[in-house]
Write a protein that holds these residues in place. Structure first.
Motif, PDB file in Angstrom:
ATOM      1  N   THR A  35       0.839  -1.193   0.000  1.00 60.01           N
ATOM      2  CA  THR A  35       0.000   0.000   0.000  1.00 60.01           C
ATOM      3  C   THR A  35       0.873   1.241   0.000  1.00 60.01           C
ATOM      4  O   THR A  35       1.904   1.284   0.662  1.00 60.01           O
ATOM      5  N   THR A  36       0.436   2.238  -0.740  1.00 62.21           N
ATOM      6  CA  THR A  36       1.182   3.493  -0.805  1.00 62.21           C
ATOM      7  C   THR A  36       0.664   4.451   0.267  1.00 62.21           C
ATOM      8  O   THR A  36      -0.551   4.651   0.386  1.00 62.21           O
ATOM      9  N   THR A  45       5.643   2.877  -0.881  1.00 60.70           N
ATOM     10  CA  THR A  45       4.728   1.741  -0.937  1.00 60.70           C
ATOM     11  C   THR A  45       5.307   0.611  -0.119  1.00 60.70           C
ATOM     12  O   THR A  45       6.452   0.209  -0.337  1.00 60.70           O
ATOM     13  N   SER A  65       6.173   9.857  -0.204  1.00 56.96           N
ATOM     14  CA  SER A  65       5.371   8.644  -0.185  1.00 56.96           C
ATOM     15  C   SER A  65       6.247   7.431  -0.398  1.00 56.96           C
ATOM     16  O   SER A  65       7.353   7.527  -0.917  1.00 56.96           O
TER      17      SER A  65
END
Ligand SMILES: [Zn+2]
Length: 778
Positions: free
Chosen positions: A282-283, A307, A305
């Protein structure tokens, strides 16, 4: 806030470590200068406390607060000059001259008050009166800011901002003199004599400086990075640009635009944070801001960000697909895999790693490219996809290469003259792949009594001619196929497809073939082997088009005649080793009405037998292990069948035979038959030998003197197995209190101390041996 002066030093060291490339961060008060003037000192103790003469006195409190203030200011990047930093006396005018010389952004004279009435109390701050050398409004502004902050932080009565002719109120730069509180008052003495009181007083001056120079918020962090550390953790790091933050606030979102949730508050000076408890694959987005309890929040850092990782070996979502191509083609095999990055790829042919070069490229990428494919490239291709969690092997993709099309003629040329022998313009051999897509048909003028065309194909393997004969509703037409000897047409055996007829109209392709209306016969005599369709007396045929396939086997002995794919006739041909040729033509009896018949789209295909380039290898495997036999081939292979001791093994139909957990029963000879349309080829046999392996080790045991001890081993492997027990590595023999020394179970009767030691057993058979782990008798 930065309650330590270590930070600038550490930052400086780091900057030097990075060869000076990094510059000191611009903290909130970078480029600012403050002169701190702790009142009195040395022989001048200043005001006397309510408890009478003796330390601590005003000079001590002034210095203590000033030193704390210096620390705060320096941590925020401010340059600080002290009129004194120890308990010494300094001349008032020298202090004033120092302020003037340093030209600071603020000059802060720090004092405590006293009065004969111990009830007098509160805070007051002075700025210049008559002898103001600077800008009066700036002095007043500084004094007001200092007074406000002292009231805020010390909580004492506000005696106001006042003007007075103190020497230290008169330097040119903005300056003021603060009387923090009354040491002649017991409560205020106790306050300024406490750590919290001194800290608060220092903080008051510090924030007054911030107010004065316009620092209203902490400096924002910069350089935020996010790095996935695992399937559930992302590590953040940022640059601490603030010298006064009390914490960093970390916010997280699952979309770049938010919504944001504050997930953590760090300690001051933090530059990293581990965001845990996340979902895999998930990012997440992050931003950080600095917080100071008096100044509030800084602006946000940029957004970063990452992941989170996906646990486990890569997963293949799209397997490489088997391909069958023409010789000379370029082939690509592609795998699509998901999983935690970074994925690496290694393509293999028949389980052997490939490297780039020659015909191969992309051997370590998701797509393998093979150029100029020939029979040598035929095989099973797979790819191993690897990441930090493991490796996954793709399914095999088989590369098959079509038979060489030695000749293809759609008879488009109007210049065909079949009357005479016309050798092909270019000698056609099996290595000359030709493919022509016919766009229209052509015809043979059947006024010619006997027409043929030598297709000029040398035949080593199997030859297949496919032709389409078009006819109509006319009375006669036949196709002849024969193995022809002599006659001057050509040397060697001829496979000839003849057609003659008389047609006034042409029927286009598409009509269904009616097998009952075709008859075949072998004409006896000199032309033995001719095969005539629609021989005299046979039922009349329907109009339509008809596909004929003529195959000549590799051994040159027979010609199979197919009508629409159904084997109709096998004709004995004339054998001439290694050189056959094929001809196609027309023959008539001379009595038919002249007309046209149509021969179209003649394709001559040429098949090579499979060729085994790597034979299966004999091997010895310990019981329980895995044996792998494989065969490598050239030329197209359409089928594999492995055999054990000459008997087919069900399901063993690929180029590799893998036998896991081999046991005695698996020992034997193995071979494989590889096939294509030209026939089967049988490999050499390989022998699988199964060496012994220990299945259950003998166990150590404790026995009392006089007891019976026994050790047992369980072994597997090719039979017969022999056993030899040993003590301390020396072979044992039956006798005395020992029995079973050459069996799976060793027994010692009436054990004594002399029997104590380590016992092992050697298990062997015809192809190998193994020694157990030691078992101890104690
Ligand atoms: Zn004083």
């Amino acid at each position: 806030m930065k309650p330590t002066s270590l930070k600038p030093l550490l930052t400086l060291i780091l900057a030097l470590l990075f060869l000076g490339a990094a510059s000191l961060p611009a903290l909130e008060l970078s480029g600012r200068k403050v002169v701190i003037d702790p009142g009195h000192g040395g022989s001048d103790p200043g005001a006397t406390g309510y408890d009478g003469p003796g330390k601590p006195n005003e000079a001590d409190f002034n210095l203590a607060v000033s030193l704390k203030l210096r620390t705060l200011l320096q941590a925020a990047g401010c340059s600080v000059v002290m009129t004194r930093s120890t308990d010494v006396a300094v001349d008032l005018y020298a202090r004033r001259d120092l302020v003037n010389a340093e030209s600071p952004h603020a000059g802060l004279c720090i004092h405590c008050n006293s009065f004969s009435d111990p009830g007098a109390h509160g805070t007051e701050t002075f700025w210049c009166l008559d002898y103001c050398n600077g800008v009066a409004a700036e002095d007043q502004d500084l004094a007001t800011k200092v007074q406000n902050r002292l009231i805020q932080f010390l909580g004492r009565a506000n005696r106001g901002v006042k003007r007075y002719n103190f020497v230290m109120c008169s330097p040119t730069p903005p300056s003021c003199l603060a009387e923090m509180l009354f040491v002649s008052n017991q409560a205020e003495f106790n306050l300024i004599n406490s750590t919290v009181g001194q800290d608060n007083a220092a903080a008051a001056f510090f924030y007054a400086v911030c107010d004065r120079v316009g620092v209203t918020t902490p400096a924002a962090p910069s350089g935020l990075t996010a790095t996935a550390a695992s399937a559930s953790q992302i590590n953040l790091s940022w640059n601490d640009n603030s010298g006064l933050e009390h914490s960093y606030k970390v916010e997280r979102a699952t979309a770049s635009g938010g919504p944001w949730t504050e997930i953590a508050t760090t300690a001051a000076n933090a530059t990293t944070y581990a965001s845990t408890g996340l979902s895999g694959g998930t990012t997440y987005y992050y931003r950080v801001r600095a917080y100071n309890s008096h100044l509030g929040n800084s602006a946000y850092s940029g957004t970063a960000s990452a992941t989170t990782q996906v646990s486990g070996a890569p997963s293949i979502t799209s397997q490489p697909a088997s391909r069958t191509v023409d010789p000379g083609s370029t082939v690509t095999f592609t795998v699509v895999a998901t999983g935690n990055p970074t994925l690496t790829y290694q393509w293999r042919k028949n389980a052997v790693n490939l490297s780039n070069g020659g015909k191969y490229s992309g051997a370590t990428t998701a797509t393998l490219t093979i150029s100029n494919v020939q029979q040598t490239e035929v095989g099973n291709y797979s790819v191993v996809v690897t990441n930090g969690f493991g490796a996954t092997v793709s399914a095999n993709a088989a590369l098959a290469v079509n038979a060489v099309i030695a000749f293809y003629d759609d008879f488009e040329s109007p210049a065909i003259n079949w009357t005479n022998f016309v050798p092909p313009a270019t000698a056609l051999t099996v290595s000359t792949a030709q493919s022509v897509s016919p766009t229209r048909s052509a015809y043979v003028n059947s006024s010619l009594d006997r027409m043929y065309r030598n297709l000029g194909v040398s035949v080593d393997g199997r030859l297949r001619i496919t032709a389409w004969i078009y006819d109509s509703t006319q009375t006669r037409s036949f196709v002849d196929v024969r193995g022809y000897t002599g006659g001057g047409y050509n040397q060697g055996s001829l496979v000839q497809l003849f057609c003659a007829g008389k047609y006034n109209t042409v029927t286009m392709p598409g009509e269904t073939y009616d097998a009952t209306k075709y008859q075949g016969r072998v004409v006896s005599g000199a032309n033995n082997g001719w095969f005539n369709l629609n021989a005299p007396g046979a039922p009349a045929r329907s109009a339509g088009w008809h596909k004929f396939v003529i195959e000549r086997r590799a051994d040159g002995t027979t010609v199979d005649f197919y009508v629409d794919g159904i084997l109709s006739r096998t004709i004995t041909g004339t054998t001439r080793s290694s050189l056959d040729s094929a001809a196609i033509g027309s023959v008539g009896t001379g009595s038919e009405v002249l007309g046209d018949s149509w021969i179209d789209d003649v394709k001559v295909e040429y098949f090579d037998l499979p060729q085994i380039t790597t034979q299966p290898a004999s091997q010895t495997v310990a019981a329980g292990g895995t044996a792998t036999f494989f065969v490598e081939t050239a030329n197209t292979v359409t089928a594999y069948q492995w055999q054990k001791n000459g008997t087919n093994i069900a399901g063993a139909t690929t180029s590799a035979l893998v036998l896991s957990n081999v046991q005695d029963s698996d020992a034997g000879s193995y071979g494989v038959t590889v096939s294509n349309g030209a026939g089967p080829v049988v490999s050499a046999t390989a022998t699988l030998s199964v060496a012994p392996a220990i299945v259950a080790q003998p166990l150590s045991q404790t026995n009392s003197a006089g007891a019976t001890a026994s050790f047992t081993v369980t072994a597997a492997g090719q039979l017969p197995l022999t056993y030899r027990w040993q003590k301390g590595g020396v072979d044992l023999a039956d006798g005395g209190n020992i029995s079973g020394a050459t069996t799976p179970e060793l027994t010692l009767n009436a054990v004594s101390q002399a029997d104590a030691g380590s016992y092992t057993v050697a298990v062997s058979n015809a192809v190998g041996g193994v020694i157990s782990m030691p078992a101890w008798l104690v």
